[in-house]
Motif scaffolding. Structure first.
Motif, PDB file in Angstrom:
ATOM      1  N   ASN A 219       0.806  -1.119  -0.005  1.00 34.49           N
ATOM      2  CA  ASN A 219      -0.036  -0.069   0.053  1.00 34.49           C
ATOM      3  C   ASN A 219       0.797   1.261  -0.047  1.00 34.49           C
ATOM      4  OD1 ASN A 219      -2.596  -1.190  -0.157  1.00 34.49           O
ATOM      5  ND2 ASN A 219      -2.423  -1.590   1.910  1.00 34.49           N
ATOM      6  N   ASN A 220       1.967   1.388  -0.857  1.00 36.84           N
ATOM      7  CA  ASN A 220       2.619   2.302  -0.978  1.00 36.84           C
ATOM      8  C   ASN A 220       3.361   2.570  -2.162  1.00 36.84           C
ATOM      9  OD1 ASN A 220       4.731   1.076  -0.052  1.00 36.84           O
ATOM     10  ND2 ASN A 220       4.557   1.938   1.968  1.00 36.84           N
ATOM     11  N   PHE A 221       4.120   3.398  -2.529  1.00 38.92           N
ATOM     12  CA  PHE A 221       5.082   3.529  -3.782  1.00 38.92           C
ATOM     13  C   PHE A 221       6.576   2.724  -3.462  1.00 38.92           C
ATOM     14  CE2 PHE A 221       8.524   5.130  -6.199  1.00 38.92           C
ATOM     15  CZ  PHE A 221       8.120   4.874  -7.633  1.00 38.92           C
ATOM     16  N   LEU A 222       6.937   1.831  -4.139  1.00 38.61           N
ATOM     17  CA  LEU A 222       8.077   1.010  -4.164  1.00 38.61           C
ATOM     18  C   LEU A 222       8.899   1.226  -5.474  1.00 38.61           C
ATOM     19  CD1 LEU A 222       7.055  -2.457  -2.646  1.00 38.61           C
ATOM     20  CD2 LEU A 222       7.991  -0.430  -1.363  1.00 38.61           C
ATOM     21  N   ASP A 223       9.966   1.670  -5.447  1.00 43.79           N
ATOM     22  CA  ASP A 223      10.932   1.838  -6.697  1.00 43.79           C
ATOM     23  C   ASP A 223      10.983   0.547  -7.054  1.00 43.79           C
ATOM     24  OD1 ASP A 223      13.005   2.419  -8.534  1.00 43.79           O
ATOM     25  OD2 ASP A 223      13.233   4.310  -7.283  1.00 43.79           O
ATOM     26  N   PRO A 224      10.789   0.431  -8.532  1.00 43.62           N
ATOM     27  CA  PRO A 224      11.280  -0.926  -9.247  1.00 43.62           C
ATOM     28  C   PRO A 224      12.542  -1.144  -9.299  1.00 43.62           C
ATOM     29  CG  PRO A 224       9.647   0.280 -10.424  1.00 43.62           C
ATOM     30  CD  PRO A 224       9.980   1.496  -9.415  1.00 43.62           C
ATOM     31  N   ASN A 225      13.512  -0.222  -8.967  1.00 43.66           N
ATOM     32  CA  ASN A 225      14.913  -0.466  -8.997  1.00 43.66           C
ATOM     33  C   ASN A 225      15.670  -1.039  -7.727  1.00 43.66           C
ATOM     34  OD1 ASN A 225      15.604   0.519 -11.626  1.00 43.66           O
ATOM     35  ND2 ASN A 225      15.817   2.807 -10.789  1.00 43.66           N
ATOM     36  N   ASP A 226      14.605  -0.862  -6.605  1.00 46.06           N
ATOM     37  CA  ASP A 226      15.228  -1.580  -5.342  1.00 46.06           C
ATOM     38  C   ASP A 226      14.472  -2.940  -5.278  1.00 46.06           C
ATOM     39  OD1 ASP A 226      16.051   1.024  -4.829  1.00 46.06           O
ATOM     40  OD2 ASP A 226      14.647   1.815  -3.704  1.00 46.06           O
ATOM     41  N   PHE A 227      13.478  -3.154  -6.087  1.00 49.01           N
ATOM     42  CA  PHE A 227      12.964  -4.590  -5.850  1.00 49.01           C
ATOM     43  C   PHE A 227      13.067  -5.664  -7.010  1.00 49.01           C
ATOM     44  CE2 PHE A 227      11.231  -1.930  -2.644  1.00 49.01           C
ATOM     45  CZ  PHE A 227      10.946  -2.750  -1.598  1.00 49.01           C
ATOM     46  N   LYS A 228      13.212  -5.061  -8.233  1.00 54.76           N
ATOM     47  CA  LYS A 228      13.181  -6.283  -9.505  1.00 54.76           C
ATOM     48  C   LYS A 228      14.329  -6.787  -9.481  1.00 54.76           C
ATOM     49  CE  LYS A 228      11.848  -6.658 -14.253  1.00 54.76           C
ATOM     50  NZ  LYS A 228      11.257  -5.819 -15.284  1.00 54.76           N
ATOM     51  N   GLY A 229      14.433  -8.116  -9.281  1.00 52.97           N
ATOM     52  CA  GLY A 229      15.494  -9.057  -9.391  1.00 52.97           C
ATOM     53  C   GLY A 229      16.001  -9.303  -8.166  1.00 52.97           C
ATOM     54  N   ASN A 230      15.328  -8.690  -7.204  1.00 55.74           N
ATOM     55  CA  ASN A 230      15.873  -9.176  -5.688  1.00 55.74           C
ATOM     56  C   ASN A 230      14.995 -10.089  -5.072  1.00 55.74           C
ATOM     57  OD1 ASN A 230      18.207  -7.287  -5.665  1.00 55.74           O
ATOM     58  ND2 ASN A 230      16.721  -5.512  -5.868  1.00 55.74           N
ATOM     59  N   TYR A 231      15.312 -10.438  -3.708  1.00 55.72           N
ATOM     60  CA  TYR A 231      14.586 -11.544  -3.085  1.00 55.72           C
ATOM     61  C   TYR A 231      13.794 -10.819  -1.791  1.00 55.72           C
ATOM     62  CZ  TYR A 231      17.012 -14.878  -5.694  1.00 55.72           C
ATOM     63  OH  TYR A 231      17.483 -15.533  -6.864  1.00 55.72           O
ATOM     64  N   VAL A 232      12.683 -11.010  -1.601  1.00 56.20           N
ATOM     65  CA  VAL A 232      11.697 -10.523  -0.724  1.00 56.20           C
ATOM     66  C   VAL A 232      10.974 -11.615  -0.014  1.00 56.20           C
ATOM     67  CG1 VAL A 232      11.644  -8.409  -1.817  1.00 56.20           C
ATOM     68  CG2 VAL A 232       9.917  -9.988  -2.123  1.00 56.20           C
ATOM     69  N   THR A 233      10.340 -11.313   1.299  1.00 61.99           N
ATOM     70  CA  THR A 233       9.484 -12.287   2.030  1.00 61.99           C
ATOM     71  C   THR A 233       8.279 -11.211   2.359  1.00 61.99           C
ATOM     72  OG1 THR A 233      11.048 -13.674   2.885  1.00 61.99           O
ATOM     73  CG2 THR A 233       9.043 -13.613   3.906  1.00 61.99           C
ATOM     74  N   VAL A 234       6.974 -11.522   2.140  1.00 68.08           N
ATOM     75  CA  VAL A 234       6.056 -10.539   2.319  1.00 68.08           C
ATOM     76  C   VAL A 234       4.805 -11.474   3.365  1.00 68.08           C
ATOM     77  CG1 VAL A 234       5.972  -9.394   0.235  1.00 68.08           C
ATOM     78  CG2 VAL A 234       4.690 -11.624   0.332  1.00 68.08           C
ATOM     79  N   VAL A 235       4.199 -10.772   3.881  1.00 70.57           N
ATOM     80  CA  VAL A 235       3.175 -11.345   5.154  1.00 70.57           C
ATOM     81  C   VAL A 235       2.073 -10.468   5.103  1.00 70.57           C
ATOM     82  CG1 VAL A 235       4.041  -9.930   7.273  1.00 70.57           C
ATOM     83  CG2 VAL A 235       2.767 -12.341   7.280  1.00 70.57           C
ATOM     84  N   GLY A 236       0.907 -11.024   5.124  1.00 66.85           N
ATOM     85  CA  GLY A 236      -0.397 -10.204   5.032  1.00 66.85           C
ATOM     86  C   GLY A 236      -1.592 -11.172   4.803  1.00 66.85           C
ATOM     87  N   PRO A 237      -2.668 -10.601   4.743  1.00 67.31           N
ATOM     88  CA  PRO A 237      -3.886 -11.632   4.631  1.00 67.31           C
ATOM     89  C   PRO A 237      -3.779 -11.914   3.108  1.00 67.31           C
ATOM     90  CG  PRO A 237      -4.700  -9.324   4.951  1.00 67.31           C
ATOM     91  CD  PRO A 237      -3.168  -9.248   5.187  1.00 67.31           C
ATOM     92  N   ILE A 238      -4.363 -13.174   2.804  1.00 64.37           N
ATOM     93  CA  ILE A 238      -4.632 -13.865   1.603  1.00 64.37           C
ATOM     94  C   ILE A 238      -5.970 -13.396   1.065  1.00 64.37           C
ATOM     95  CG2 ILE A 238      -5.110 -15.848   0.155  1.00 64.37           C
ATOM     96  CD1 ILE A 238      -3.133 -17.306   2.521  1.00 64.37           C
ATOM     97  N   MET A 239      -5.710 -12.805  -0.194  1.00 62.44           N
ATOM     98  CA  MET A 239      -7.089 -12.252  -0.847  1.00 62.44           C
ATOM     99  C   MET A 239      -7.877 -13.068  -1.723  1.00 62.44           C
ATOM    100  SD  MET A 239      -6.688  -9.609   0.868  1.00 62.44           S
ATOM    101  CE  MET A 239      -8.254  -8.753   0.335  1.00 62.44           C
ATOM    102  N   GLY A 240      -7.154 -14.151  -2.144  1.00 64.78           N
ATOM    103  CA  GLY A 240      -7.830 -15.123  -3.282  1.00 64.78           C
ATOM    104  C   GLY A 240      -6.848 -15.419  -4.455  1.00 64.78           C
ATOM    105  N   VAL A 241      -7.568 -15.269  -5.633  1.00 66.83           N
ATOM    106  CA  VAL A 241      -6.615 -15.723  -6.753  1.00 66.83           C
ATOM    107  C   VAL A 241      -6.858 -14.834  -7.682  1.00 66.83           C
ATOM    108  CG1 VAL A 241      -6.111 -17.656  -8.672  1.00 66.83           C
ATOM    109  CG2 VAL A 241      -6.330 -18.251  -6.061  1.00 66.83           C
ATOM    110  N   ALA A 242      -6.095 -14.475  -8.445  1.00 66.33           N
ATOM    111  CA  ALA A 242      -6.229 -13.382  -9.802  1.00 66.33           C
ATOM    112  C   ALA A 242      -5.778 -14.063 -10.920  1.00 66.33           C
ATOM    113  CB  ALA A 242      -5.629 -12.123  -9.650  1.00 66.33           C
ATOM    114  N   LYS A 243      -6.578 -13.856 -12.052  1.00 66.44           N
ATOM    115  CA  LYS A 243      -6.101 -14.169 -13.421  1.00 66.44           C
ATOM    116  C   LYS A 243      -4.964 -13.257 -13.878  1.00 66.44           C
ATOM    117  CE  LYS A 243      -9.410 -17.419 -13.995  1.00 66.44           C
ATOM    118  NZ  LYS A 243      -8.957 -19.016 -13.984  1.00 66.44           N
ATOM    119  N   GLY A 244      -4.056 -13.999 -14.491  1.00 66.08           N
ATOM    120  CA  GLY A 244      -2.891 -13.278 -15.029  1.00 66.08           C
ATOM    121  C   GLY A 244      -2.160 -14.023 -16.381  1.00 66.08           C
ATOM    122  N   LYS A 245      -1.081 -13.873 -16.781  1.00 64.53           N
ATOM    123  CA  LYS A 245      -0.303 -14.732 -17.626  1.00 64.53           C
ATOM    124  C   LYS A 245       1.129 -14.592 -17.463  1.00 64.53           C
ATOM    125  CE  LYS A 245      -3.186 -13.731 -21.742  1.00 64.53           C
ATOM    126  NZ  LYS A 245      -3.578 -15.256 -22.038  1.00 64.53           N
TER     127      LYS A 245
END
Length: 193
Positions: A104-130
């Protein structure tokens, strides 16, 4: 009789102390501890029966493949990996699926893309994607905490008995005749906070 009771009490105290010491060595970062005692980490179960897990707290981690900034949040596309006991993604493990993690805020793609993260929070379900041209069902999580991990390397020094074999004769397997290790020490790649 009193001696047996004291021995049992002492033995139980040693076991309890050992357990406390071992659990104290590996800790989950506060940022991804979550609020429930055991957040859901079985991504395949969530993907197969999402209706059973909606609203439950989940903890997932892996490599960030894409970062999409929207008006009031950022969506991370994560290739999920099994988590280690400290909640870091297993570097040398195969992917177990993909998730969309909404922060729920802005994250700079340069700081995250290609890096490793762990996230925690409520599961909202499943979304269609490709993925490429193939349809894919992404598990969706509303992130309440995340941990970015850094890749580091450490040298694994031998912990053997030194340059002597079982019979007391020197042998060479990286150990020099002067008692110092002169071989190539293996290097291990790990994730750290």
């Amino acid at each position: 009789m009193l001696r047996v009771i004291n021995c049992r009490a002492g033995f139980k105290a040693v076991i309890l102390l050992s357990a406390v010491m071992l659990t104290g060595c590996i800790t989950i970062p506060d940022s991804v501890k979550g609020t429930s005692p055991m957040p859901v980490q079985d991504l395949l179960s969530v993907k197969n029966t999402p209706e059973l897990f909606i609203g439950q707290e989940g903890r997932f981690g892996g490599k960030v493949l894409d970062v999409v900034n929207e008006n009031h949040c950022t969506r991370l596309e994560i290739s999920s990996l099994p988590l280690a006991s400290d909640a870091s993604p297993g570097l040398h493990e195969p992917s177990i699926g993909r998730i969309y993690a909404y922060v729920n805020n802005f994250l700079d793609p340069n700081d995250f893309k290609g890096n490793y993260v762990t996230v925690v929070g409520p599961i909202m379900g499943v979304a269609k994607g490709k993925i490429g041209k193939a349809d894919y069902d992404y598990v969706v999580i509303n992130v309440t905490g995340y941990q970015r991990w850094r890749i580091a390397q450490r040298v694994l020094m031998p912990s053997g008995p030194g340059p002597w074999n079982y019979y007391g004769y020197p042998y060479y397997s990286g150990w020099g005749w002067d008692g110092y290790y002169s071989g190539l020490a293996p290097v291990e790649t790990i994730l750290i906070e």
